[in-house]
Design an enzyme around this catalytic site. Structure first.
Site: not given
Length: 667
Positions: A407, A429-433, A474
């Protein structure tokens, strides 16, 4: 007749077919930064500049690489690469003004030393975090490659910086995409005080290229002819056959990391050994022996350079100190953007939130051929949520790019694309990442325009939110991490219509935009949406319901929870959907509160440090005398997001909304 010398030359110089004129050009190009640095050290001791990172002993690398590059090709230097700036012939008074914090520098006094870039000279300066510029070079090179331009990008780092994850991510991306980048490692022995033996455990840093399927070379960084001829040959070949190449320049840092740190930690014998390998003194002796240079020519050259230094210092000194202007400081956080309303057509189609976002993305890419979208699994697979399904067939793999799982490097590459004239959209891909790309988002994208007027024309799409049983990694709604950072815009729509129009504007806006998309709403919310392209203004909330008893302020999934609750209980409420969190529409909020006297702030986020905490403080400051009850925040628990359904239900603020609203009305 040239002056003869018996001094020993410590390098095997090979002039190949270089003319006498070229040999002298390289000498003057090295002598210029050396004499500037010697002057700067005097000014530092006099307190006329605040800090200095000396590149004395490393001039051959900066000068050799820059001379081998074409003026229109980008170079991304570091703080010991003064030779890059002088070889590109930046006016010295502007460099001096930059170091003194004057307006005619490159950052309007907002940053120091070499923390700046200039499109005029195709130079992109570093930030203190070192690593991000490597991925930015990838993005610049990608833009060249997409336009079929035969251009090379050179980026510098030190041996210490090669331990950062950004280094490895950038090399991997460049190799996978075969980007024309010269990764230049200046291995100068020490990262501040830490010797190379404590930084890495391989014989040569160039060996790391093997793991990335990349060509590498080890170059004597103190031998100007070896640097120049090797890089020139490589650059010419890379322009014809695009690929990344890792270069390790062996050199030494003859002064402290910065002057205040000194060099007491360096063994005396080591300093003496490298002093004998001074790139300028050795090259001078070589040219004297060739009778290309004489002491008289050297003296005249040095005299001219010193005269230029003095003249340009006088110009910088005579410039008035910057007078702070509050309006200018606040305005320059963002690049100028004039919103252009494109009204929605009458033809509509019932779309889910996910479909509206997909259609909005597609129409924006159709309107602008310079738009590139990047992310994990977004190409043939269509993304984990299938938002980009069919995009490869429509736009091709050059513009719809699967990325490695890195990322940080992809955020940086997006910045590089923006610097080199492209519009970049990244799907996190997920905001968490976003944590894995946090540094370049908050320290590079957010600060770029404020620092040196370079717009970060990047949209980062952020699938977020709980309610889908996805657990702690996630399910986060982490918008508050970014609303806190000046320079970022944060958009968070709750409806398909808003999502499509706001996404179009986000892509048109030259500023970095974090575009949050709630996963639980993707396929559960439907709405009639105009089929043609249209825009909506960023920074403008909408009042969904009007009443007199209470104001409910929310966004995202909270909007739908509030609508459901207002259907179940009889309350006369203004319901405000913020839609945009940064910039924030405080006018709509304050106007409503002054009418109703009561306010409930609903967020899916945990309470402490949430967006609603700041909005609560703003209401207290601006609307206190209009309040008939304490401000009520309704937030999720201060825990990570749990997986099990019954635990997630307990966690979410939705569970506490109805009781909180009733208590507030009854106050």
């Amino acid at each position: 007749m040239a002056t003869k010398t018996t001094a020993k030359v410590h390098f095997d110089y090979d002039r190949t077919s270089l003319t006498d004129e070229m040999l002298l050009q390289l000498y003057k190009a090295m002598l210029t930064p050396r004499l500037i640095e010697e002057k700067m050290l005097i000014l530092l001791r006099q307190g006329k500049i605040s800090k200095w990172f000396a590149g004395i002993g490393q001039e051959a690398i900066s000068v050799g690489v820059t001379t081998a590059m074409r003026p229109e090709e980008y170079i991304l230097p570091m703080h010991r690469n003064l030779g890059v700036f002088t070889t590109r012939e930046i006016p010295l008074y502007r460099l001096f003004a930059q170091w003194q914090g004057k307006a005619s520098g490159f950052t309007k006094g907002r940053d120091r030393s070499f923390h700046f870039g200039t499109q005029e000279y195709n130079i992109v300066g570093m930030i203190s975090h070192l690593g991000p510029q490597l991925g930015v070079a990838d993005g610049i090179a990608l833009a060249h490659k997409l336009r079929n331009e035969k251009a090379v990008t050179a980026v510098f780092t030190g041996e210490g910086g090669t331990s950062e994850g950004d280094f490895h991510e950038a090399l991997n991306v460049a190799s996978v995409w075969q980007l024309p980048v010269l990764f230049c490692i200046e291995n100068n022995g020490y990262g501040l005080s830490t010797p190379t033996s404590e930084q890495y455990n391989c014989e040569n840093l160039a060996d790391r290229a093997l793991g990335y399927g990349m060509e590498s070379h080890i170059i004597d960084g103190n031998n100007i002819l070896e640097v120049y001829t090797t890089v020139q040959k490589l650059a010419e070949d890379i322009r014809k056959n695009p690929r990344p190449v890792l270069l390790e320049f062996k050199t030494f840092r003859m002064r402290g990391h910065e002057e205040a740190s000194g060099t007491k930690y360096v063994p005396k014998e080591l300093m003496e050994t490298w002093a004998k390998k001074d790139p300028i003194e050795n090259y001078k002796q070589y040219l004297l022996e060739l009778e290309v240079l004489t002491e008289a020519i050297h003296d005249e050259m040095a005299s001219q350079i010193k005269e230029e230094i003095t003249k340009n210092l006088d110009i910088a000194y005579s410039e008035e100190a910057i007078i702070p202007n509050l309006e200018t400081e606040l305005t320059d956080v963002y690049a100028p953007f004039t919103y252009s309303e494109i009204k929605a057509g009458t033809a509509t189609e019932e779309l889910r939130l996910i479909d509206a976002i997909s259609l909005g993305l597609k129409q924006s890419m159709e309107r602008n051929d310079d738009t590139v979208i990047m992310g994990q699994d977004i190409a043939e697979y269509g993304g984990v949520f299938k938002i980009t399904d069919g995009f490869v067939e429509a736009f091709g793999k050059e513009r719809v790019r699967n990325t490695p799982i890195c990322e940080s490097a992809i955020v940086e590459a997006a910045m590089g694309l923006a610097i080199n004239g492209k519009k970049a959209i990244m799907e996190m891909q997920f905001a968490d990442f976003a944590t894995s790309g946090f540094n370049p988002i908050v320290n590079y994208l957010a600060k770029s325009h404020y620092r040196w007027s370079q717009a970060a024309d990047v949209v980062v799409r952020m699938p977020c939110g709980a309610g889908v049983g996805a657990g702690p990694y996630h399910s986060q709604t982490n918008e508050a991490w970014f609303t806190h950072t000046p320079g970022l815009k944060v958009v968070y729509p709750a409806f398909p219509y808003d999502a499509k129009g706001l996404l179009a504007t986000a892509i048109e806006d030259p500023n970095p935009v974090l575009f949050f998309e709630h996963k639980a709403l993707y396929r559960s919310i439907r709405q009639d949406v105009p089929t043609e392209y249209y825009t909506l203004p960023i920074g403008k909330a909408v009042t969904l319901k009007e009443g007199n008893d209470v104001t409910i302020v929310t966004y995202g999934a909270g909007v739908h929870w509030a609508l459901e609750t207002l259907e179940e209980i009889t309350v006369s409420a203004d319901l405000i959907d913020l839609r945009t969190l940064q910039p924030l529409d405080t006018e709509t909020i304050f106007t409503s509160i002054k009418k109703t006297g009561k306010v409930l702030l609903l967020t899916e986020d945990s309470g402490f440090g949430s967006v609603m905490s700041d909005i609560s403080a703003m209401i207290s400051e601006d609307c206190f005398e209009f309040l008939d009850a304490p401000i009520r925040r309704v937030t999720s628990l201060d825990t990570p997001v749990p997986f099990a359904g019954q635990l997630e239900e307990q966690y979410l603020s939705r569970k506490r909304l109805e009781d909180s609203l009733k208590e507030l009305i009854a106050y």
